[in-house]
Scaffold this motif. Structure first.
Motif, PDB file in Angstrom:
ATOM      1  N   UNK A  35       0.526  -1.039  -0.308  1.00  0.00           N
ATOM      2  CA  UNK A  35      -0.031  -0.115  -0.258  1.00  0.00           C
ATOM      3  C   UNK A  35       0.752   0.863  -0.158  1.00  0.00           C
ATOM      4  N   UNK A  36       2.302   1.118  -0.116  1.00  0.00           N
ATOM      5  CA  UNK A  36       2.879   2.393   0.165  1.00  0.00           C
ATOM      6  C   UNK A  36       3.352   2.618   1.341  1.00  0.00           C
ATOM      7  N   UNK A  37       2.709   2.162   2.705  1.00  0.00           N
ATOM      8  CA  UNK A  37       3.647   2.832   3.566  1.00  0.00           C
ATOM      9  C   UNK A  37       4.953   2.771   4.572  1.00  0.00           C
ATOM     10  N   UNK A  38       5.023   3.110   4.994  1.00  0.00           N
ATOM     11  CA  UNK A  38       6.726   3.052   5.935  1.00  0.00           C
ATOM     12  C   UNK A  38       6.032   2.070   6.601  1.00  0.00           C
ATOM     13  N   UNK A  39       6.256   1.234   7.261  1.00  0.00           N
ATOM     14  CA  UNK A  39       5.600   0.832   8.437  1.00  0.00           C
ATOM     15  C   UNK A  39       7.307   0.034   8.945  1.00  0.00           C
ATOM     16  N   UNK A  40       6.839   0.059  10.364  1.00  0.00           N
ATOM     17  CA  UNK A  40       8.097  -1.256  11.245  1.00  0.00           C
ATOM     18  C   UNK A  40       7.677  -1.219  11.545  1.00  0.00           C
ATOM     19  N   UNK A  41       7.883  -3.260  12.046  1.00  0.00           N
ATOM     20  CA  UNK A  41       6.605  -4.092  12.820  1.00  0.00           C
ATOM     21  C   UNK A  41       7.572  -4.702  13.859  1.00  0.00           C
ATOM     22  N   UNK A  52       1.732 -11.603  23.958  1.00  0.00           N
ATOM     23  CA  UNK A  52       2.608 -10.957  23.182  1.00  0.00           C
ATOM     24  C   UNK A  52       2.622  -8.930  22.535  1.00  0.00           C
ATOM     25  N   UNK A  53       3.011  -8.765  22.729  1.00  0.00           N
ATOM     26  CA  UNK A  53       3.196  -7.250  22.841  1.00  0.00           C
ATOM     27  C   UNK A  53       3.570  -7.075  20.939  1.00  0.00           C
ATOM     28  N   UNK A  54       2.946  -6.026  20.715  1.00  0.00           N
ATOM     29  CA  UNK A  54       3.475  -5.610  19.524  1.00  0.00           C
ATOM     30  C   UNK A  54       3.408  -3.486  19.240  1.00  0.00           C
ATOM     31  N   UNK A  55       4.665  -3.667  18.723  1.00  0.00           N
ATOM     32  CA  UNK A  55       4.008  -1.778  18.650  1.00  0.00           C
ATOM     33  C   UNK A  55       5.019  -1.664  17.355  1.00  0.00           C
ATOM     34  N   UNK A  56       3.574  -1.005  16.324  1.00  0.00           N
ATOM     35  CA  UNK A  56       3.683  -0.301  15.206  1.00  0.00           C
ATOM     36  C   UNK A  56       3.809   0.551  14.576  1.00  0.00           C
ATOM     37  N   UNK A  57       4.890   0.999  13.955  1.00  0.00           N
ATOM     38  CA  UNK A  57       5.346   2.449  13.509  1.00  0.00           C
ATOM     39  C   UNK A  57       4.668   2.429  11.764  1.00  0.00           C
ATOM     40  N   UNK A  58       4.106   2.980  11.559  1.00  0.00           N
ATOM     41  CA  UNK A  58       3.535   3.013  10.019  1.00  0.00           C
ATOM     42  C   UNK A  58       3.030   5.160  10.179  1.00  0.00           C
ATOM     43  N   UNK A  95      -7.214   3.904  14.850  1.00  0.00           N
ATOM     44  CA  UNK A  95      -7.241   5.295  13.913  1.00  0.00           C
ATOM     45  C   UNK A  95      -7.194   4.669  12.482  1.00  0.00           C
ATOM     46  N   UNK A  96      -6.117   3.211  12.080  1.00  0.00           N
ATOM     47  CA  UNK A  96      -5.338   3.085  10.985  1.00  0.00           C
ATOM     48  C   UNK A  96      -6.725   3.275  10.022  1.00  0.00           C
ATOM     49  N   UNK A  97      -6.326   3.487   9.006  1.00  0.00           N
ATOM     50  CA  UNK A  97      -7.377   3.368   7.494  1.00  0.00           C
ATOM     51  C   UNK A  97      -7.766   1.841   6.513  1.00  0.00           C
ATOM     52  N   UNK A  98      -7.648   1.207   6.667  1.00  0.00           N
ATOM     53  CA  UNK A  98      -7.490  -0.173   5.614  1.00  0.00           C
ATOM     54  C   UNK A  98      -8.372  -0.179   3.814  1.00  0.00           C
ATOM     55  N   UNK A  99      -7.217  -0.460   3.445  1.00  0.00           N
ATOM     56  CA  UNK A  99      -7.425  -0.314   1.401  1.00  0.00           C
ATOM     57  C   UNK A  99      -7.541  -1.440   0.940  1.00  0.00           C
ATOM     58  N   UNK A 100      -8.541  -1.540   0.448  1.00  0.00           N
ATOM     59  CA  UNK A 100      -8.964  -3.129  -0.346  1.00  0.00           C
ATOM     60  C   UNK A 100      -8.567  -3.930  -0.721  1.00  0.00           C
ATOM     61  N   UNK A 101      -7.870  -4.603  -1.068  1.00  0.00           N
ATOM     62  CA  UNK A 101      -6.644  -6.355  -1.552  1.00  0.00           C
ATOM     63  C   UNK A 101      -7.489  -7.411  -1.865  1.00  0.00           C
ATOM     64  N   UNK A 102      -6.857  -8.323  -2.066  1.00  0.00           N
ATOM     65  CA  UNK A 102      -7.602  -9.873  -1.645  1.00  0.00           C
ATOM     66  C   UNK A 102      -6.969 -10.434  -0.466  1.00  0.00           C
ATOM     67  N   UNK A 103      -5.640 -10.080   0.470  1.00  0.00           N
ATOM     68  CA  UNK A 103      -5.449 -10.328   1.163  1.00  0.00           C
ATOM     69  C   UNK A 103      -6.474 -10.079   2.566  1.00  0.00           C
ATOM     70  N   UNK A 104      -6.675  -8.367   2.333  1.00  0.00           N
ATOM     71  CA  UNK A 104      -7.867  -8.110   3.753  1.00  0.00           C
ATOM     72  C   UNK A 104      -9.476  -8.846   3.230  1.00  0.00           C
TER      73      UNK A 104
END
Length: 109
Positions: A35-41, A52-58, A95-104
């Protein structure tokens, strides 16, 4: 991101919980990249810890997520995409906005 439902069902059956969790995180990261996001998971899977604690920078935004190992295992056994859906839903709640894809589409069908 294209994903094969048959392959995913196979992986959900044969992979141990930790390996499957790593696979799902990789799929989430790949979708964000597509989707073109810069992400660190980042996440913490320690044997002695039940959560399991998760920190996502998107795109510069911070998202904090958490799931128990027991719930992750239950979701893996229920449906091949249920763990993915849980992660995406937690992101959307923040507040993250999903986009469409076959995976989603597979995660939310």
């Amino acid at each position: 991101m294209n994903t094969s439902g048959m392959l995913r069902r196979y992986l959900a059956r044969v992979m141990d919980n930790e390996s499957y969790f790593y696979h799902v995180i990789h799929c989430v990261e790949s979708q964000l990249d597509d989707w073109g996001h810069e992400a660190v998971l980042l996440f913490n899977w320690m044997d002695a810890v039940k959560e399991i604690s998760m920190t996502f920078f998107i795109d510069g935004r911070l998202f904090l997520l958490q799931i128990s190992k027991e719930q992750a295992a239950r979701l893996q056994s229920q449906n091949a995409y249920q763990l993915d859906r849980c992660i995406w839903e937690q992101l959307m709640e923040q507040g993250f906005q999903l986009k469409n894809s076959s995976y989603i589409e597979k995660a939310f069908c």
